[in-house]
Design a protein around this motif. Structure first.
Motif, short mmCIF file in Angstrom:
data_model
loop_
_atom_site.label_atom_id
_atom_site.label_comp_id
_atom_site.label_asym_id
_atom_site.label_seq_id
_atom_site.Cartn_x
_atom_site.Cartn_y
_atom_site.Cartn_z
N SER A 7 11.79 2.96 22.00
CA SER A 7 10.94 3.73 22.91
C SER A 7 9.55 3.84 22.29
O SER A 7 9.41 4.33 21.16
CB SER A 7 11.57 5.11 23.10
OG SER A 7 10.77 5.91 23.91
N VAL A 8 8.53 3.37 23.00
CA VAL A 8 7.17 3.29 22.46
C VAL A 8 6.23 4.18 23.26
O VAL A 8 6.21 4.14 24.49
CB VAL A 8 6.65 1.83 22.52
CG1 VAL A 8 5.26 1.73 21.92
CG2 VAL A 8 7.61 0.87 21.85
N ALA A 19 -0.17 3.82 18.34
CA ALA A 19 1.18 3.45 18.77
C ALA A 19 2.21 4.17 17.90
O ALA A 19 2.06 4.25 16.69
CB ALA A 19 1.35 1.94 18.66
N TRP A 20 3.26 4.66 18.56
CA TRP A 20 4.35 5.33 17.87
C TRP A 20 5.63 4.90 18.55
O TRP A 20 5.74 4.95 19.77
CB TRP A 20 4.18 6.84 17.96
CG TRP A 20 5.04 7.63 17.03
CD1 TRP A 20 4.71 8.05 15.78
CD2 TRP A 20 6.37 8.11 17.27
NE1 TRP A 20 5.74 8.76 15.22
CE2 TRP A 20 6.78 8.82 16.12
CE3 TRP A 20 7.25 8.02 18.33
CZ2 TRP A 20 8.03 9.42 16.01
CZ3 TRP A 20 8.50 8.61 18.23
CH2 TRP A 20 8.87 9.31 17.07
N GLN A 32 1.38 2.94 14.11
CA GLN A 32 0.20 2.19 13.67
C GLN A 32 -0.96 2.41 14.63
O GLN A 32 -0.77 2.51 15.84
CB GLN A 32 0.53 0.69 13.61
CG GLN A 32 -0.57 -0.13 13.01
CD GLN A 32 -0.13 -1.55 12.70
OE1 GLN A 32 1.05 -1.86 12.69
NE2 GLN A 32 -1.09 -2.41 12.45
N ARG A 33 -2.17 2.46 14.06
CA ARG A 33 -3.38 2.48 14.88
C ARG A 33 -3.79 1.03 15.08
O ARG A 33 -3.94 0.28 14.12
CB ARG A 33 -4.51 3.26 14.20
CG ARG A 33 -5.75 3.36 15.09
CD ARG A 33 -6.76 4.35 14.56
NE ARG A 33 -6.25 5.69 14.43
CZ ARG A 33 -6.16 6.59 15.42
NH1 ARG A 33 -6.53 6.24 16.63
NH2 ARG A 33 -5.70 7.79 15.21
N LYS A 96 -1.79 10.59 17.34
CA LYS A 96 -0.43 10.30 16.89
C LYS A 96 0.58 11.21 17.56
O LYS A 96 1.64 10.76 18.01
CB LYS A 96 -0.34 10.43 15.37
CG LYS A 96 0.98 9.95 14.80
CD LYS A 96 0.93 9.93 13.29
CE LYS A 96 2.20 9.35 12.71
NZ LYS A 96 2.13 9.23 11.25
N ARG A 97 0.27 12.49 17.66
CA ARG A 97 1.19 13.43 18.34
C ARG A 97 1.34 13.09 19.81
O ARG A 97 2.43 13.20 20.37
CB ARG A 97 0.68 14.86 18.20
CG ARG A 97 1.00 15.48 16.87
CD ARG A 97 0.61 16.93 16.89
NE ARG A 97 1.04 17.57 15.66
CZ ARG A 97 1.20 18.86 15.54
NH1 ARG A 97 0.98 19.67 16.56
NH2 ARG A 97 1.58 19.38 14.40
N ASP A 98 0.23 12.70 20.45
CA ASP A 98 0.31 12.31 21.87
C ASP A 98 1.20 11.09 22.05
O ASP A 98 2.03 11.04 22.97
CB ASP A 98 -1.09 12.03 22.42
CG ASP A 98 -1.91 13.29 22.62
OD1 ASP A 98 -1.34 14.40 22.55
OD2 ASP A 98 -3.13 13.17 22.84
#
Length: 168
Positions: A7-8, A19-20, A32-33, A96-98
């Protein structure tokens, strides 16, 4: 519920994308950014354990990324940011949290989504928005000129303003 392994969540901006991802089988987290180029995002997502599903919020970057992911067989959901609730006490907002939140909501199938517009629909929307912006700009410019002339004591008395007669 969907059966994707990974799940991305993507927090997409004009120049960068945060991206998380969560591999639901192993619990491994990937983060990663990325440069916001669609190719870079596609390459990163393709390198994750498959199958993967992706979510990002609708915004000014449009739907090109969603259409590209779908064309490559990766399910992509575009979330409606105005309909997403924020948890109480969640005052710290980072990219990152978003992205993490989008990934988790996608996994739980709790994202309020928008329909991905076709390229023709998106082009029509852009045209309508551009025309409306130009119309507003013209009205503001006319108003500024009228007020400048008024301050100088030059008032148009020949009928309706901004007609052919007025321009002459």
């Amino acid at each position: 519920m969907f059966s994707e392994r990974t799940s991305v969540g993507l927090d997409v901006h004009a120049r960068t994308t945060m991206a998380w991802a969560l591999d639901c089988e192993t619990g491994r987290i990937f983060s990663q950014r990325l440069d916001a180029e669609t190719h870079n995002v596609m390459t990163w997502v393709a390198g994750l354990p498959q199958p993967a599903a992706v979510a990002y919020e609708a915004g000014p970057t449009g739907f090109f990324l969603a259409r590209t992911l779908d064309e490559h067989g990766i399910r992509c959901v575009v979330a409606a940011p105005s309909k997403m609730e924020r948890p109480r006490g969640d005052r710290i907002k980072t990219d990152k949290r978003d992205a993490q939140r989008l990934s988790k909501l996608l996994r739980m199938d709790e994202l309020p989504t928008v329909r991905v517009a076709t390229p023709a629909e998106e082009a029509a929307r852009d045209l309508v928005r551009g025309r409306d912006d130009m119309r507003r700009d013209l009205a503001r410019a006319r108003n500024r000129i009228s007020k400048l002339r008024l301050r100088q004591g030059r008032v148009w008395r020949g009928g309706t303003g901004w007609t052919c007669i007025h321009h002459e």
